[in-house]
Design a protein around this motif. Structure first.
Motif, PDB file in Angstrom:
ATOM      1  N   LYS A   1      56.769 -10.254 -21.766  1.00 50.31           N
ATOM      2  CA  LYS A   1      57.571 -10.522 -22.956  1.00 50.31           C
ATOM      3  C   LYS A   1      58.987 -10.865 -22.512  1.00 50.31           C
ATOM      4  O   LYS A   1      59.541 -10.190 -21.648  1.00 50.31           O
TER       5      LYS A   1
ATOM      6  N   TRP B   1      48.033  -9.986 -33.518  1.00 53.93           N
ATOM      7  CA  TRP B   1      49.324 -10.003 -34.210  1.00 53.93           C
ATOM      8  C   TRP B   1      50.054 -11.325 -33.977  1.00 53.93           C
ATOM      9  O   TRP B   1      50.592 -11.915 -34.914  1.00 53.93           O
TER      10      TRP B   1
ATOM     11  N   THR C   1      47.729  -7.103 -29.674  1.00 49.61           N
ATOM     12  CA  THR C   1      48.882  -7.978 -29.510  1.00 49.61           C
ATOM     13  C   THR C   1      48.501  -9.428 -29.768  1.00 49.61           C
ATOM     14  O   THR C   1      49.216 -10.150 -30.470  1.00 49.61           O
TER      15      THR C   1
ATOM     16  N   ARG D   1      44.961  -2.784 -26.521  1.00 46.18           N
ATOM     17  CA  ARG D   1      46.348  -3.221 -26.752  1.00 46.18           C
ATOM     18  C   ARG D   1      46.476  -4.728 -26.600  1.00 46.18           C
ATOM     19  O   ARG D   1      47.199  -5.387 -27.367  1.00 46.18           O
TER      20      ARG D   1
ATOM     21  N   TRP E   1      55.930 -14.365 -25.629  1.00 47.70           N
ATOM     22  CA  TRP E   1      54.881 -13.476 -25.136  1.00 47.70           C
ATOM     23  C   TRP E   1      53.894 -14.318 -24.330  1.00 47.70           C
ATOM     24  O   TRP E   1      53.460 -15.371 -24.789  1.00 47.70           O
TER      25      TRP E   1
END
Length: 174
Positions: free
Chosen positions: A167, A107, A104, A100, A148
């Motif tokens: 976040k 992205w 993230t 994950r 983030w």
């Protein structure tokens, strides 16, 4: 392109050390992006694995800093929510597995290289150690931004997980 590979070690190395301070002087960023809408602006700054935002609208100004220095600057430990006078702040902190964290980070790097209004600072040592920010103008008047903060590796709150993702989401409508 607003992806910056930074040649400095991050100052903020754990999510637990983060705090929030609003309307204080902000430190000089390692990288920044200013978004303009008419005479109004929002400046997104990457600090040492943390962020600073300065928004200006119709002669008014607000600053937001999420960093390990925020408490010393008059703020408080990172809250889940905060707000006053047209300002709203929300944050989440998630311990995630390595897959994950990688997804993230990938992205966020794509957003910063392919989409206007994004900035991302990547720190040495691990390609998932990064801070990313984006902002947009809200109608009828205001700004909103999201950030983030990715902390990979052996952090106290991560245990055997891949890391921690903090976040934040803010909105200012004076």
């Amino acid at each position: 392109m607003t992806l910056h590979v930074l040649g400095v070690e991050p100052r903020d190395v754990t999510a637990e050390a983060l705090g929030l301070v609003v309307n204080a002087e902000t430190p000089l960023p390692l990288a920044e992006l200013t978004i303009t809408s008419g005479d109004d602006t929002v400046t997104l700054g990457v600090l040492g694995a943390s962020h600073a935002v300065t928004a200006r609208l119709a002669g008014r100004r607000i600053t937001e800093q999420v960093s390990c220095d925020a408490v010393r600057a008059g703020g408080r430990p990172l809250p889940a929510t905060d707000g006053a006078h047209g300002y709203r702040f929300d944050s989440t902190t998630d311990v995630v597995d390595r897959a994950r964290l990688e997804q993230t980070a990938d992205w966020l790097r794509r957003q910063a290289t392919e989409v206007d209004g994004w900035i991302c600072g990547v720190f040495p040592g691990d390609h998932t150690a990064l801070t990313a920010l984006t902002a947009r103008r809200d109608e009828p008047g205001g700004w909103s931004w999201q950030t983030w903060h990715l902390y990979p590796g052996d952090h106290p709150s991560a245990g055997d997980a891949g890391g921690v993702i903090v976040k934040t989401r803010s909105r200012w409508q004076p």
